[in-house]
Design an enzyme around this catalytic site. Structure first.
Site: not given
Length: 308
Positions: A101, A162
């Protein structure tokens, strides 16, 4: 009294007390044993010792020594664990990247180090997140563009990584595969385009250099328009929360997905730390229990890479 030194108790000699018929000992020391009432025992030529008493004392000494050594080992282990815990809570914590990701900046198999002091400390700074206090101690706000590790808000247990895109009060939206922050499109420049094979088959992948408001620049990866998260509602970041996105924009479950199924808005309390450096890296084929795979799958080019 006779002149015989054996009966006068002279130095280095012993005599019999005529009244009781027992030995009288010299100034050299007390008798190490009981002669009993028989004066003839003085003439015995058998050696006098106490071997059982000596052996028992020696055995007790060995047992005490072994016990002390065990206690010292336990103390050493406890102190080492306490030091490791303090370092892990206050300074650094290692993490392994489990997914794609955050490509092209973090790859599956990267081993990173996260600084714990960057955002201060919350209950999530401590292993297993015990409810010892609420909020943050020595709290610092993350900067836009930081790569942050945080606890997933819907379970407060799972570690996610993230990039911080939206700060409290920001308005964030994806429109036609382009990121907008507070109504303005984020500047990006295409760097490369290639073909990549994944579970969906061969696809065209584009890498872009993106520049956030404030000047933070980094690489992103995208599979082109038409993705599920390329067009989103307008998100307004609440006070005390942050909007997170993966750098692999079409392959990341992040704040664009509601908390019930994704990440949603991340409370400041859930921040664990800031990702600082890739220490070393292996491809997914490496196994801890197969040393040969360490060398066959190692990615030396990623060792000690500072993260943007």
């Amino acid at each position: 009294m006779t002149d015989d030194p054996k009966l006068n108790g002279g130095a280095g000699a012993s005599a019999l007390d005529p009244a009781v018929g027992r030995p009288i000992w010299s100034d050299d020391g007390d008798a190490p044993f009981d002669m009993g009432d028989d004066p003839e025992a003085l003439d015995s030529e058998k050696p006098i010792h106490a071997p059982r008493r000596y052996r028992k004392a020696k055995r007790v000494t060995k047992e005490k020594s072994a016990s002390n050594e065990t206690v010292e080992i336990i103390k050493t282990v406890v102190f080492a664990l306490l030091i490791a815990l303090v370092l892990r809570v206050l300074l650094f914590q290692p993490f392994t990247i489990p997914s794609a990701s955050m490509e092209p900046n973090l790859y599956e198999g990267d081993y990173i180090v996260v600084s714990k002091w960057s955002y201060g400390y919350s209950k999530h700074s401590i292993p297993f997140s015990p409810p010892v206090f609420n909020g943050r101690i020595l709290g610092k706000a993350p900067a836009r563009g930081d790569i942050a590790v945080f606890k997933l808000p819907r379970d407060n247990k799972t570690d996610y990584i993230k990039r911080v895109i939206g700060l409290p009060g920001d308005k964030v939206q994806m429109i036609a595969n382009k990121l907008y922050i507070n109504g303005a499109p984020v500047q990006d420049v295409e760097v490369s385009r290639a073909q990549m094979a994944d579970m969906f088959g061969a696809r065209s992948v584009t890498q872009l250099r993106e520049t956030l408001p404030g000047g933070r620049t980094f690489m992103t990866q995208d599979f082109g328009p038409g993705g599920e998260l390329d067009d989103t509602p307008l998100y307004e970041v609440p006070s005390g929360h942050y909007f997170m996105m993966g750098d692999n924009r079409d392959n990341s479950i992040d704040s664009r997905v509601e908390m019930s199924a994704g990440v949603g808005m991340v409370p400041a309390e859930n921040l664990v730390g800031k990702a600082e450096i890739i220490m070393f890296s292996w491809t997914p084929g490496a196994s801890l229990f197969n040393p040969v795979s360490w060398f066959a799958n190692v990615r030396f080019s990623r060792f000690f890479k500072i993260l943007d």
